[in-house]
Motif scaffolding. Structure first.
Motif, PDB file in Angstrom:
ATOM      1  N   SER A  75      47.482  42.658  12.956  1.00 12.42           N
ATOM      2  CA  SER A  75      47.843  41.240  13.047  1.00 12.42           C
ATOM      3  C   SER A  75      46.729  40.438  13.708  1.00 12.42           C
ATOM      4  O   SER A  75      46.409  39.322  13.293  1.00 12.42           O
ATOM      5  CB  SER A  75      49.137  41.076  13.857  1.00 12.42           C
ATOM      6  OG  SER A  75      50.249  41.491  13.114  1.00 12.42           O
ATOM      7  N   PHE A  76      46.152  41.004  14.750  1.00  8.56           N
ATOM      8  CA  PHE A  76      45.052  40.341  15.448  1.00  8.56           C
ATOM      9  C   PHE A  76      43.863  40.133  14.515  1.00  8.56           C
ATOM     10  O   PHE A  76      43.278  39.041  14.466  1.00  8.56           O
ATOM     11  CB  PHE A  76      44.637  41.176  16.660  1.00  8.56           C
ATOM     12  CG  PHE A  76      43.409  40.684  17.367  1.00  8.56           C
ATOM     13  CD1 PHE A  76      43.411  39.470  18.038  1.00  8.56           C
ATOM     14  CD2 PHE A  76      42.245  41.443  17.376  1.00  8.56           C
ATOM     15  CE1 PHE A  76      42.280  39.015  18.692  1.00  8.56           C
ATOM     16  CE2 PHE A  76      41.114  40.998  18.028  1.00  8.56           C
ATOM     17  CZ  PHE A  76      41.127  39.778  18.692  1.00  8.56           C
ATOM     18  N   ILE A  77      43.500  41.161  13.752  1.00 10.04           N
ATOM     19  CA  ILE A  77      42.384  41.030  12.820  1.00 10.04           C
ATOM     20  C   ILE A  77      42.694  39.992  11.744  1.00 10.04           C
ATOM     21  O   ILE A  77      41.846  39.177  11.368  1.00 10.04           O
ATOM     22  CB  ILE A  77      42.054  42.394  12.186  1.00 10.04           C
ATOM     23  CG1 ILE A  77      41.538  43.366  13.251  1.00 10.04           C
ATOM     24  CG2 ILE A  77      41.020  42.234  11.072  1.00 10.04           C
ATOM     25  CD1 ILE A  77      40.289  42.906  13.978  1.00 10.04           C
ATOM     26  N   LEU A  78      43.929  39.973  11.256  1.00  9.93           N
ATOM     27  CA  LEU A  78      44.315  38.981  10.252  1.00  9.93           C
ATOM     28  C   LEU A  78      44.209  37.568  10.816  1.00  9.93           C
ATOM     29  O   LEU A  78      43.780  36.637  10.127  1.00  9.93           O
ATOM     30  CB  LEU A  78      45.739  39.259   9.764  1.00  9.93           C
ATOM     31  CG  LEU A  78      45.903  40.491   8.873  1.00  9.93           C
ATOM     32  CD1 LEU A  78      47.385  40.792   8.637  1.00  9.93           C
ATOM     33  CD2 LEU A  78      45.185  40.296   7.544  1.00  9.93           C
ATOM     34  N   ALA A  79      44.602  37.390  12.078  1.00 11.41           N
ATOM     35  CA  ALA A  79      44.461  36.081  12.714  1.00 11.41           C
ATOM     36  C   ALA A  79      42.995  35.708  12.851  1.00 11.41           C
ATOM     37  O   ALA A  79      42.616  34.538  12.668  1.00 11.41           O
ATOM     38  CB  ALA A  79      45.151  36.074  14.072  1.00 11.41           C
ATOM     39  N   CYS A  80      42.151  36.686  13.174  1.00 10.15           N
ATOM     40  CA  CYS A  80      40.704  36.433  13.263  1.00 10.15           C
ATOM     41  C   CYS A  80      40.121  36.053  11.906  1.00 10.15           C
ATOM     42  O   CYS A  80      39.093  35.368  11.830  1.00 10.15           O
ATOM     43  CB  CYS A  80      39.985  37.659  13.811  1.00 10.15           C
ATOM     44  SG  CYS A  80      40.333  38.037  15.547  1.00 10.15           S
ATOM     45  N   LEU A  81      40.761  36.481  10.841  1.00 14.49           N
ATOM     46  CA  LEU A  81      40.340  36.120   9.487  1.00 14.49           C
ATOM     47  C   LEU A  81      40.812  34.729   9.085  1.00 14.49           C
ATOM     48  O   LEU A  81      40.507  34.260   7.999  1.00 14.49           O
ATOM     49  CB  LEU A  81      40.884  37.139   8.486  1.00 14.49           C
ATOM     50  CG  LEU A  81      40.236  38.522   8.498  1.00 14.49           C
ATOM     51  CD1 LEU A  81      41.094  39.527   7.742  1.00 14.49           C
ATOM     52  CD2 LEU A  81      38.844  38.465   7.899  1.00 14.49           C
ATOM     53  N   GLY A  82      41.577  34.080   9.953  1.00 14.59           N
ATOM     54  CA  GLY A  82      42.047  32.738   9.663  1.00 14.59           C
ATOM     55  C   GLY A  82      43.481  32.658   9.199  1.00 14.59           C
ATOM     56  O   GLY A  82      43.974  31.568   8.884  1.00 14.59           O
ATOM     57  N   CYS A  83      44.174  33.796   9.150  1.00 12.38           N
ATOM     58  CA  CYS A  83      45.568  33.791   8.734  1.00 12.38           C
ATOM     59  C   CYS A  83      46.474  33.305   9.868  1.00 12.38           C
ATOM     60  O   CYS A  83      46.168  33.481  11.047  1.00 12.38           O
ATOM     61  CB  CYS A  83      46.015  35.190   8.320  1.00 12.38           C
ATOM     62  SG  CYS A  83      45.121  35.897   6.912  1.00 12.38           S
ATOM     63  N   SER A  84      47.569  32.697   9.489  1.00 13.48           N
ATOM     64  CA  SER A  84      48.629  32.353  10.436  1.00 13.48           C
ATOM     65  C   SER A  84      49.629  33.497  10.425  1.00 13.48           C
ATOM     66  O   SER A  84      50.282  33.750   9.407  1.00 13.48           O
ATOM     67  CB  SER A  84      49.307  31.049  10.008  1.00 13.48           C
ATOM     68  OG  SER A  84      50.422  30.775  10.810  1.00 13.48           O
TER      69      SER A  84
END
Length: 271
Positions: free
Chosen positions: A110-119
């Motif tokens: 989840s953290f990596i996905l958020a770093c990719l710009g995902c909400s």
């Protein structure tokens, strides 16, 4: 996990009130000295909240750290847009995707996905794991660089029930599933932290049911993380997959009914 297997405690007297509040919230015992009846302790330290094995896995403890732990290292040492996770979820350019991580666990993906710009919305049904995640997210949000850029929210809930109640207008672009891997007979093959999590959370008995409902609630795709050589979850053949050295991401497209439901919300039929 049975209530008699875990208790809450603190490493310093100044943290007693904080530990007492958590014990009340989780309906767990608060202990100061005699830890012998318990297998695990949730311990407040000045640095973080950690889960500490007492009887099994006798060395080390587990806490969630997005700043300096494995997640932080992964972000700073990897060009993450080239990660299989990014490809599996469908991250392209500067587009923003809404993602529900329905099996949050340690929250690293989840953290990596958020770093990719995902909400990203993290769903976690274990109250103990949710408490550890909340502690990790609080420390992450205390760093302005992250609090200003990352969109991560945590909900302590049963994922199947949450998705079932989801309003069509709130369907996410992607639902991400990382269910507990099948039990291995040789415990040495399982990392210590995952053995601890399995003891706390138990088996994901409803993983197949969760995949089925996820396919009716995602607008674009459902991503399931599996061991590279493991069979597909519930023997449901994926539409396509991305394989790495250790893991595989099986990608499923939403069911036709989900697409029609979402489409009808924005294109109502006049009768």
């Amino acid at each position: 996990m049975p209530a008699n297997k875990i208790a809450v405690t603190f490493s310093e007297p100044l943290l007693q009130a904080k530990a007492a509040a958590l014990a009340y919230q989780l309906q767990l015992p608060l202990v100061e000295a005699d830890h012998s009846p318990y297998d695990f302790l949730l311990v407040y330290t000045p640095q973080h909240l950690e889960i500490c094995p007492i009887k099994a896995f006798s060395t080390g403890s587990l806490h969630i750290d997005f700043l300096t732990g494995k997640a932080g290292y992964r972000r700073s040492h990897t060009f993450i847009k080239n990660e299989l996770l990014a490809k599996a979820v469908g991250v392209k350019g500067n587009s923003t995707l809404s993602v529900i991580d329905a099996t949050a666990g340690l929250g690293r993906d989840s953290f990596i996905l958020a770093c990719l710009g995902c909400s990203v919305t993290l769903l976690e049904r274990s109250p103990v794991m949710a408490a550890l995640l909340e502690d990790g997210l609080q420390r992450l949000n205390a760093v302005q660089e992250y609090s200003a850029e990352l969109v991560l929210s945590l909900i302590h809930t049963n994922a199947s029930q949450y998705l079932a109640r989801l309003d069509p207008l709130s369907y996410p672009d992607v639902i991400y599933l990382d269910p507990m891997y099948p039990h291995r007979t040789k415990s040495a093959l399982v990392k210590k932290e995952m053995r601890i999590i399995r003891e706390i959370v138990g088996e994901d008995q409803d993983a197949e049911q969760l995949l089925a409902i996820a396919r009716t609630r995602a607008k674009k795709r459902i991503v399931v993380k599996r061991p590279r050589l493991a069979p597909a979850l519930g023997q449901q053949v994926a539409d396509f997959s991305y394989s790495g050295k250790q893991h595989r991401f099986d990608v499923y497209l939403p069911s036709v009914s989900a697409l029609l439901t979402h489409h009808s919300c924005f294109n109502p039929v006049n009768i």
